[in-house]
Write an enzyme that holds these catalytic residues in place. Structure first.
Site, short mmCIF file in Angstrom:
data_model
loop_
_atom_site.label_atom_id
_atom_site.label_comp_id
_atom_site.label_asym_id
_atom_site.label_seq_id
_atom_site.Cartn_x
_atom_site.Cartn_y
_atom_site.Cartn_z
N CYS A 89 -39.38 -38.19 34.66
CA CYS A 89 -40.78 -38.57 34.84
C CYS A 89 -40.84 -39.67 35.92
O CYS A 89 -39.80 -40.22 36.31
CB CYS A 89 -41.37 -39.09 33.52
SG CYS A 89 -40.53 -40.53 32.87
N CYS A 92 -38.82 -42.90 35.66
CA CYS A 92 -37.41 -42.89 36.05
C CYS A 92 -37.26 -43.36 37.50
O CYS A 92 -36.34 -44.10 37.84
CB CYS A 92 -36.82 -41.48 35.91
SG CYS A 92 -36.84 -40.84 34.22
N CYS A 161 -10.34 -26.04 30.08
CA CYS A 161 -11.41 -26.78 29.41
C CYS A 161 -11.85 -27.94 30.29
O CYS A 161 -11.28 -28.18 31.36
CB CYS A 161 -10.96 -27.29 28.04
SG CYS A 161 -9.59 -28.47 28.12
N CYS A 164 -9.39 -30.48 31.85
CA CYS A 164 -8.64 -30.09 33.07
C CYS A 164 -9.44 -30.48 34.30
O CYS A 164 -8.88 -30.96 35.30
CB CYS A 164 -8.40 -28.58 33.07
SG CYS A 164 -7.39 -27.97 31.71
N ASP A 540 -51.68 -19.57 32.00
CA ASP A 540 -52.82 -19.58 32.89
C ASP A 540 -53.42 -18.18 32.86
O ASP A 540 -52.70 -17.19 32.78
CB ASP A 540 -52.36 -19.93 34.31
CG ASP A 540 -53.47 -19.75 35.32
OD1 ASP A 540 -54.54 -20.35 35.13
OD2 ASP A 540 -53.27 -19.00 36.30
#
Length: 845
Positions: A89, A92, A161, A164, A540
């Protein structure tokens, strides 16, 4: 002059003329956006003219030079732009601005939430390298715009994973030639900005225990890395293990048997051991460290068979995991191979084959029947049906003719086409789709981020616990050192959180890849999870639930025949460009009713139109026109009010003496709308809402026809945002579906913004969280179901991983779980998690 004014002058006067024009254009775009959003965008801006005037005033007055002469430093203020990721937002943006303004040496900071860009001004260039670190501390990511193009992408093999990926990242970060590095386990890619040769980066990755090659394949080293034949470590290790095991049942000496097991450990464990060394060196505890420790520990306590079994199972498990993960990571490869590599280009009177990269904008290419379109373009001659499923997910071919746009990767079903190229190969719709999908696959979902944080704490804790298990019981209780060392080593193996760490990213990559193949772009794991949690969906009306263009709804004759009334109406309206006139003409054309000879055509602004037909002046217009002509409408009042209450626009046809008939026009429902609404309800959505700027009558009629649960009428664009906020305040997760431009404020304020027609608009692809590439909602139910299934699979993976670890931990201490069983449970759990996630690749619409 104030310090703030000096900063403004420095920022606007420094830089080239082209840079200034870019600033002017950016501010002009900002104003256009602000007007479109009716003030929703918080960033202030000015018109291009005002910007140019400000440029002139600050650069020509000479005040800057006066200040410089008065003792100001000679160093000019330098501006660097950054791309900011993670802003939710405008607040931030304010957080980043305030945080950086406190840093010494930074003169100016401007963050634009709408474009997710930040401009930082400083006199010392060395400060710019520190900006990403400062921004990261504030909870966001910043990447310099001018250096992103210098980033090289490498494909990495062997990552099992997230740990690594962390090992490679930390190892490369220690290299002085590496300026920026990002490794993503989900996509198996390394993004690095460096000042050395690509060969050196590849060697550094190899030292970490992995293989890398340039994704572009432009260097010989990259090609070698890609095509290299890997040493069959798992096969050789398994052979040595088998020989040792068989030898134990023969008179073969114990020394030979131990030698076979030692060879099995050495061959199969060399690569994990090397990777473990660099992982420890870079401060990372990955699975290679844990497995290497387990194998070496088993050998030290004389459990050679157990150590060899650990190494072999780990090697086999890695091979299977890598193969499965590559299938998942390449879920988007089918898209990448869609567009042909060559195009048939017209040069003079000849047709020459060229690589698509060499074809320039404006050149003419030919697309033969059955061929794929090589580049985006506009049809110059010819007509055909094109299969656009690879781009939009549409199941039926679309008819195309002169002037229509065609997209790279689509299939020409029938006629031959000559196409003028409008976009280079790297800018085509399919190229953008691939880029956006790859970006999306690299973004962490909230669940993944949580799991990574959990694993980061869990692994070192269990590692320390394993060391304590090895040492404390023998010291305190006098237990056998070998027994507790064995249990501690087993605990090390169980500590590996591989299955848990990959439980989310593999599912996210699979789901996003599946959606892309069906013509839906989901911009990241966060939005995939949000789509699965949506309870309310708002639409919409115009152009979304409806066609967005008027069509004839009713034809009521008062005098004469129906066809005659339509013919008169077409004659009057044929020369008008008004949408209602076009609807009347199209209605007549569809029924084969032609216009009659007329003359003296005249438009009556705000009222209608007239024409002389066979000596009689006929009118087509609203009730105001006929009241001015003195035509009595008393008998028609109730009928007109009824039609208007249904949201229809009235066109009266007649002369100055009488009304011949009534034609009503209304926005027509899309063919798929009713079916779509029912399908979404079956998908588990609690409420479907329609937002429209039309009056109450039109909204009521469309809502009833479509089958939505609720509607909001008479809405301005800013009112749509208020409607979304109202739905959110009711405690519901709300998605907004619109066209990505006119509905931008509502899309931004919803929990999930879904834009339509991404294939035709860059704006839709850039602004929304989810993009439906086709200009319809066919794929929306599939997206919701896919997202919910992804959430279910992620939960299954996480719980399965945790319960497997818990069960293994419980079984270690009574002695039921052997070391090789611990490895098998860890590797097996990871494989099951991967295979479970791969079900999302096969999820059908």
């Amino acid at each position: 002059m104030s310090a703030n004014e000096k900063d403004i002058q420095n920022s606007c006067c420094s830089g080239s003329h082209e840079q200034k024009l870019e600033v002017i254009q950016a501010e002009t775009d900002c104003c256009s956006k602000e007007n479109t959003d009716h003030g929703k965008q918080e960033a202030s801006c000015c018109t291009a003219q005002e910007t140019e005037e400000r440029e002139s005033s600050c650069c020509e007055t000479g005040e800057v030079d006066d200040d410089k002469d008065a003792g100001q430093p000679d160093n000019p203020l330098q501006l660097v732009e950054y791309q900011i990721k993670g802003m939710d937002c405008p607040s931030c943006a304010a957080t980043i601005e305030k945080g950086l303004q406190k840093k010494e040496g930074i003169q100016s900071v401007s963050v634009n939430y709408g474009t997710a860009k930040m401009a930082v001004g400083a006199e010392n260039p060395a400060l710019f390298d520190q900006i990403p670190q400062h921004v990261k501390k504030l909870g966001f990511d910043a990447h310099p715009l001018q250096t992103e193009r210098e980033m090289e992408t490498y494909k990495v093999e062997g990552m099992d994973c997230g740990s690594c990926a962390a090992t490679i990242e930390k190892h490369l970060s220690n290299n002085a030639a590496v300026k920026e590095v990002r490794v993503n386990f989900s996509t198996g890619k390394l993004h690095v900005r460096h000042t050395t040769k690509p060969d050196e980066i590849i060697k550094e990755v190899q030292r970490s225990g992995f293989e890398a090659y340039l994704e572009s394949g432009e260097t010989p080293a990259a090609g070698k890395g890609n095509d290299r034949r890997h040493f069959p470590a798992a096969t050789v290790s398994g052979t040595m293990l088998a020989l040792g095991f068989i030898g134990s049942f023969t008179p073969l000496s114990a020394a030979w048997i131990t030698a076979f097991y030692a060879l099995a450990i050495a061959v199969g464990g060399w690569k994990p051991l090397r990777s473990a060394f660099y992982a420890v060196k870079s401060g990372s505890l990955d699975m290679n460290v844990l497995m290497a420790s387990a194998a070496l520990g088993a050998a030290l306590i004389g459990e050679w068979f157990e150590g060899a079994m650990v190494v072999w199972l780990f090697a086999v498990g890695n091979a299977l995991q890598n193969r499965s993960l590559e299938r998942t990571r390449d879920s988007i490869r089918s898209l990448m191979n869609i567009a042909p590599a060559e195009a048939l280009v017209k040069e003079g009177r000849q047709w020459i084959r060229k690589a698509v990269e060499e074809v320039s904008i404006g050149e003419v290419i030919v697309v033969k029947p059955g061929d794929r379109v090589p580049l985006d373009g506009e049809i110059l001659s010819g007509a055909s049906s094109l299969n656009q499923a690879p781009i939009t997910g549409e199941s039926l071919p679309v008819d195309k003719q002169e002037g229509d746009v065609v997209y790279a990767g689509t299939i020409n079903e029938s006629g031959s086409l000559e196409v003028r190229v409008t976009k280079r190969s790297e800018d085509t719709a399919i190229a953008k789709i691939i880029h956006l999908v790859e970006e999306a696959q690299e973004k962490k979902a909230p669940t993944q981020a949580f799991v990574d944080r959990f694993a980061g704490v869990y692994t070192p804790i269990v590692f320390i616990l394993a060391l304590l298990v090895m040492v404390i019981p023998p010291l305190i209780t006098g237990g056998a050192w070998g027994e507790w060392l064995y249990k501690g080593i087993s605990l090390l193996v169980v500590a590996c959180p591989c299955a848990l760490v990959i439980s989310t990213p593999v599912a996210i990559v699979s789901a996003i890849g599946n959606a892309a193949r069906h013509g839906v772009l989901i911009k990241g794991g966060t939005f995939l999870e949000k789509a699965g949690a949506i309870q309310v969906m708002a639409f919409d009306k115009t152009g979304t639930l409806t066609e967005g263009r008027p069509k004839v709804a009713d034809v009521i004759t008062l005098h004469g025949e129906k066809d005659e009334l339509i013919s008169i109406a077409r004659t009057i309206e044929e020369y008008s460009a008004h949408p209602i006139a076009a609807a009347v003409s199209a209605y007549a054309s569809e029924r084969g009713i032609s216009a009659v000879n007329g003359r003296d055509f005249r438009a009556l602004p705000g009222k209608g139109a007239q024409a002389d037909i066979d000596g009689t002046v006929y009118y087509a217009g609203n009730s105001k026109l006929f009241k001015e002509l003195g035509v009595p409408l008393n008998e028609l009042e109730s009928q007109l009010k009824q039609l208007q209450s249904e949201g229809k626009t009235i066109v009266l046809i007649g002369t100055a003496e009488e009304i011949s008939g009534i034609i009503s026009v209304a926005d027509s429902m899309r063919e798929i709308t009713v079916r779509l609404i029912q399908s979404l309800k079956q998908s588990g959505l609690k409420e479907l809402v329609m937002l429209t700027g039309d009056n109450e009558g039109t909204a009521r009629r469309i809502a009833a026809e479509a089958g939505v649960d609720r509607y909001f009428a008479d809405l301005m664009p800013e009112d749509k945002t208020k409607a979304i906020e109202k739905l959110k305040h009711e405690g519901k997760q709300v998605a907004m579906v619109g066209d990505g431009i006119n509905d931008a404020p509502a899309l931004a304020s919803s929990d999930l913004g879904i834009a339509m027609g991404g294939a035709g608009t860059d704006t839709a692809m850039e602004t929304a969280d989810v993009v439906l590439m086709a200009d319809n909602l066919e794929k929306l139910p599939h997206t919701i179901r896919l997202s919910r299934k992804a959430l279910t699979i992620i939960k299954q993976n996480v719980w399965f991983s945790l319960l497997t670890k818990l069960a293994a931990l419980v079984l270690i201490f009574p002695g039921f779980l052997t070391l090789w069983m611990a490895v098998l449970s860890d590797t097996g759990a990871a494989l099951i998690v991967i295979l479970n996630s791969m079900r999302l690749l096969r999820h059908k619409a």
